[in-house]
Design a protein around this motif. Structure first.
Motif, PDB file in Angstrom:
ATOM      1  N   MET A   1       7.164 -65.780  -8.673  1.00 56.32           N
ATOM      2  CA  MET A   1       7.314 -65.787 -10.114  1.00 56.32           C
ATOM      3  C   MET A   1       6.207 -64.925 -10.717  1.00 56.32           C
ATOM      4  O   MET A   1       5.059 -64.980 -10.301  1.00 56.32           O
ATOM      5  CB  MET A   1       7.231 -67.223 -10.640  1.00 56.32           C
ATOM      6  CG  MET A   1       7.473 -67.332 -12.123  1.00 56.32           C
ATOM      7  SD  MET A   1       7.306 -69.017 -12.793  1.00 56.32           S
ATOM      8  CE  MET A   1       8.521 -69.907 -11.869  1.00 56.32           C
ATOM      9  N   SER A   4       3.850 -63.367 -16.274  1.00 54.16           N
ATOM     10  CA  SER A   4       4.427 -63.474 -17.610  1.00 54.16           C
ATOM     11  C   SER A   4       5.392 -64.651 -17.731  1.00 54.16           C
ATOM     12  O   SER A   4       5.691 -65.103 -18.831  1.00 54.16           O
ATOM     13  CB  SER A   4       5.142 -62.174 -17.994  1.00 54.16           C
ATOM     14  OG  SER A   4       6.190 -61.897 -17.082  1.00 54.16           O
ATOM     15  N   GLU A   5       5.853 -65.169 -16.607  1.00 55.12           N
ATOM     16  CA  GLU A   5       6.688 -66.372 -16.593  1.00 55.12           C
ATOM     17  C   GLU A   5       5.855 -67.623 -16.287  1.00 55.12           C
ATOM     18  O   GLU A   5       6.119 -68.691 -16.833  1.00 55.12           O
ATOM     19  CB  GLU A   5       7.789 -66.231 -15.536  1.00 55.12           C
ATOM     20  CG  GLU A   5       8.742 -65.079 -15.801  1.00 55.12           C
ATOM     21  CD  GLU A   5       9.581 -64.728 -14.588  1.00 55.12           C
ATOM     22  OE1 GLU A   5       9.192 -65.095 -13.455  1.00 55.12           O
ATOM     23  OE2 GLU A   5      10.607 -64.064 -14.771  1.00 55.12           O
TER      24      GLU A   5
END
Length: 150
Positions: A1, A4-5
């Motif tokens: 991941m 930014s997530e």
């Protein structure tokens, strides 16, 4: 991941908060880290002192990196650990330092919070100082980019 997530997800569960850092604030973290790393690198200092200073340098650098990405840890339990968990996302080129820094952080916590004796060796401190120097190099590169946008 992707980071930014990850960061918005961590915000939703109360692990981090948004933070608009200033250049002055980040520079202070980086200057603190430089001083701590200088002391950690001095072979005539005690091993425990060098270990503590290297850990403090790592924390300051990771705090700077997270703030440059627009967040800071909350004051909840484990607020320092989140920085080490995200090291490879915050500073991808320094990802190789993650294992050493995480191990040292766990030892620090065992000693500081649980009162457990820990075995601080020359090898551990040397590896930690080297890992922190790598993180410092990457944090400085991130800072150069940060300064141009703030």
């Amino acid at each position: 991941m992707r980071l930014s997530e990850q960061l918005p997800g961590l915000e939703k569960i109360g692990r981090v908060n948004p933070h608009a850092a200033t250049v002055v604030e980040i520079r202070q973290h980086l200057d603190d880290a430089k001083d701590f790393l200088t002391d950690a690198s001095k072979k005539d200092n005690t091993l425990r002192g060098r270990f503590g200073n290297a850990n403090s340098a790592a924390h300051a650098l990771l705090m700077a990196a997270m703030k440059m990405h627009g967040y800071r840890p909350t004051g909840e339990k484990g607020h320092r650990y989140i920085l080490y968990e995200l090291l490879d996302a915050l500073l991808p080129a320094a990802a190789g330092a993650k294992a050493v820094l995480s191990q040292a952080h766990k030892l620090r916590n065992r000693s500081e919070y649980d009162g457990d004796p820990i075995d601080v060796t020359h090898g551990l401190v040397d590896d930690l100082v080297s890992a922190v120097a790598n993180v410092q190099e990457e944090a400085m590169l991130l800072f150069k980019a940060f300064k141009h946008t703030h």
